[in-house]
Scaffold this motif. Structure first.
Motif, short mmCIF file in Angstrom:
data_model
loop_
_atom_site.label_atom_id
_atom_site.label_comp_id
_atom_site.label_asym_id
_atom_site.label_seq_id
_atom_site.Cartn_x
_atom_site.Cartn_y
_atom_site.Cartn_z
N GLN A 38 0.82 -1.21 0.00
CA GLN A 38 0.00 0.00 0.00
C GLN A 38 0.85 1.26 0.00
O GLN A 38 1.68 1.47 0.89
N GLY A 39 0.69 2.06 -1.03
CA GLY A 39 1.40 3.32 -1.14
C GLY A 39 2.85 3.21 -1.57
O GLY A 39 3.54 4.21 -1.68
N ARG A 40 3.33 2.01 -1.80
CA ARG A 40 4.73 1.81 -2.20
C ARG A 40 4.93 2.37 -3.62
O ARG A 40 4.26 1.98 -4.56
N ALA A 41 5.88 3.26 -3.76
CA ALA A 41 6.10 3.92 -5.04
C ALA A 41 6.53 2.94 -6.12
O ALA A 41 6.17 3.10 -7.29
N THR A 42 7.27 1.91 -5.77
CA THR A 42 7.77 0.98 -6.79
C THR A 42 6.66 0.11 -7.36
O THR A 42 6.84 -0.46 -8.44
N LYS A 43 5.52 -0.02 -6.68
CA LYS A 43 4.43 -0.84 -7.18
C LYS A 43 3.47 -0.03 -8.06
O LYS A 43 2.62 -0.59 -8.71
N HIS A 44 3.61 1.28 -8.05
CA HIS A 44 2.73 2.14 -8.82
C HIS A 44 3.59 3.00 -9.74
O HIS A 44 4.31 3.88 -9.27
N SER A 45 3.51 2.76 -11.01
CA SER A 45 4.37 3.44 -11.99
C SER A 45 4.29 4.97 -11.89
O SER A 45 5.28 5.66 -12.06
N LYS A 46 3.13 5.50 -11.60
CA LYS A 46 2.97 6.95 -11.56
C LYS A 46 3.66 7.57 -10.34
O LYS A 46 3.94 8.75 -10.32
N LYS A 47 3.93 6.76 -9.31
CA LYS A 47 4.58 7.27 -8.11
C LYS A 47 6.09 7.10 -8.15
O LYS A 47 6.79 7.56 -7.27
N ARG A 48 6.60 6.44 -9.17
CA ARG A 48 8.04 6.19 -9.25
C ARG A 48 8.81 7.47 -9.47
O ARG A 48 8.40 8.34 -10.22
N THR A 49 9.96 7.56 -8.80
CA THR A 49 10.81 8.74 -8.96
C THR A 49 12.04 8.42 -9.79
O THR A 49 12.78 9.30 -10.17
N PHE A 50 12.25 7.13 -10.10
CA PHE A 50 13.42 6.74 -10.86
C PHE A 50 13.04 6.44 -12.30
O PHE A 50 11.86 6.51 -12.66
N ASP A 51 14.02 6.14 -13.12
CA ASP A 51 13.82 5.88 -14.54
C ASP A 51 12.73 4.84 -14.76
O ASP A 51 12.67 3.83 -14.08
N GLU A 52 11.88 5.08 -15.74
CA GLU A 52 10.76 4.18 -16.04
C GLU A 52 11.20 2.87 -16.68
O GLU A 52 10.43 1.95 -16.76
N GLY A 53 12.45 2.80 -17.13
CA GLY A 53 12.93 1.55 -17.72
C GLY A 53 13.11 0.49 -16.65
O GLY A 53 12.86 0.71 -15.48
N ARG A 54 13.55 -0.65 -17.06
CA ARG A 54 13.77 -1.74 -16.10
C ARG A 54 14.89 -1.39 -15.15
O ARG A 54 15.86 -0.75 -15.52
N PHE A 55 14.75 -1.82 -13.91
CA PHE A 55 15.79 -1.59 -12.93
C PHE A 55 17.01 -2.41 -13.30
O PHE A 55 16.91 -3.56 -13.67
#
Length: 90
Positions: A57-74
């Motif tokens: 819940q609320g984890r940025a890595t599980k929700h693409s729109k909340k991610r702060t890092f590159d959208e490509g694969r880690f």
């Protein structure tokens, strides 16, 4: 939607992974986030489901729109690139 046992296992695995967003599950299995939550509720023990929901819940890595890092694969900076079945040197 009828899913095979292997698909259910893979969806659960992807849902538990920190860096796998719900969008990836939607892309691969055509399940929306709420459908993944319902599947997890049905397939996991109640205590495991609560643990997972708290974790996700609320984890940025599980929700693409909340991610702060590159959208490509880690990719770890120390990970070598693989080309033509051989590992290239740095």
């Amino acid at each position: 939607m009828n899913l095979e046992l292997n698909d259910i296992d893979r969806i659960i695995e992807m849902a538990w992974e920190d860096r796998t967003p719900f969008d990836a599950i939607t892309f691969q299995f055509k399940l929306k986030e709420q459908e993944v939550i319902n599947l997890m509720r049905k397939e996991l023990k109640p205590s495991s489901f609560r643990l997972w929901r708290t974790r996700v819940q609320g984890r940025a890595t599980k929700h693409s729109k909340k991610r702060t890092f590159d959208e490509g694969r880690f990719k770890c900076s120390r990970q070598r690139t693989i080309t033509n079945n051989s590992i290239s040197k740095r």
